[in-house]
Motif scaffolding. Structure first.
Motif: not given
Length: 199
Positions: A15, A166, A170-171, A173-176
């Protein structure tokens, strides 16, 4: 050949904290520009979070859409540059080296920053314009012998950065960094077997 973006980060594993960025996407329409900017932000942050201090890498993005060059200074200051696949690697790393040197000599206090911010590091705008023509930029950088150290750069594909189990979807979908519109566009393009060519 196009230089699309420059991002500067405070590196943290998984992050990283965005310190500033600039893009040159004027060749696209307004909606395409927004979608591409979000994808570039997502890829730059993910690649930075998967690299380690001291790394210099060239990560080839999905479907050969571009290359994200990254270097992380041992003090955790990181720079990513996203270009189209034809952009010369030597020039991309020359740009990164110049940004790192200029930023670290600027006296900007960035070490204590804990969330995304825009430090308004003015040279980013100058660099993205100056390096649009790699041949001209390379002439300016020939005196820097450090550029000959390209052999230590690792080439990776975006898939190699994913951890076991992973998926890129999926990443995303979670990303800001990606809006629902950008994520839906990516999924529709993949379903239509159009290889999601954004640039």
């Amino acid at each position: 050949m196009r230089l699309l973006s420059i991002h500067i980060f405070k590196w943290r594993q998984e992050n990283p904290i965005l310190l500033g960025s600039t893009t040159e996407l004027s060749f696209l329409g307004f909606i395409q520009r927004r979608v591409l900017r979000e994808h570039i932000n997502f890829n730059s942050r993910m690649i930075c979070g998967r690299a380690n201090p001291g790394d210099r890498s060239a990560v080839h993005l999905e479907n050969n859409q571009g290359v994200c060059y990254i270097a992380i200074h041992p003090n955790t200051f990181a720079v990513t540059v996203v270009c189209d696949p034809e952009y010369p690697q030597r020039v991309a790393f020359a740009l990164i080296l110049e940004i790192i040197n200029t930023f670290l000599q600027s006296g900007i206090q960035w070490e204590s920053i804990t969330k995304d911010t825009d430090l308004k590091f003015a040279p980013l705008e100058t660099y993205i314009r100056q390096y649009q023509n790699p041949a001209e930029a390379d002439k300016l950088m020939r005196i820097q012998k450090e550029l000959d150290d390209i052999t230590s750069i690792m080439h990776k594909n975006i898939e190699e950065l994913l951890k076991r189990g992973e998926t890129l979807e999926n990443l995303m979908q979670k990303s800001q960094d990606l809006s629902t519109v950008s994520y839906d566009f990516y999924n529709r393009a993949k379903k239509n077997n159009q290889c999601c060519k954004l640039y």
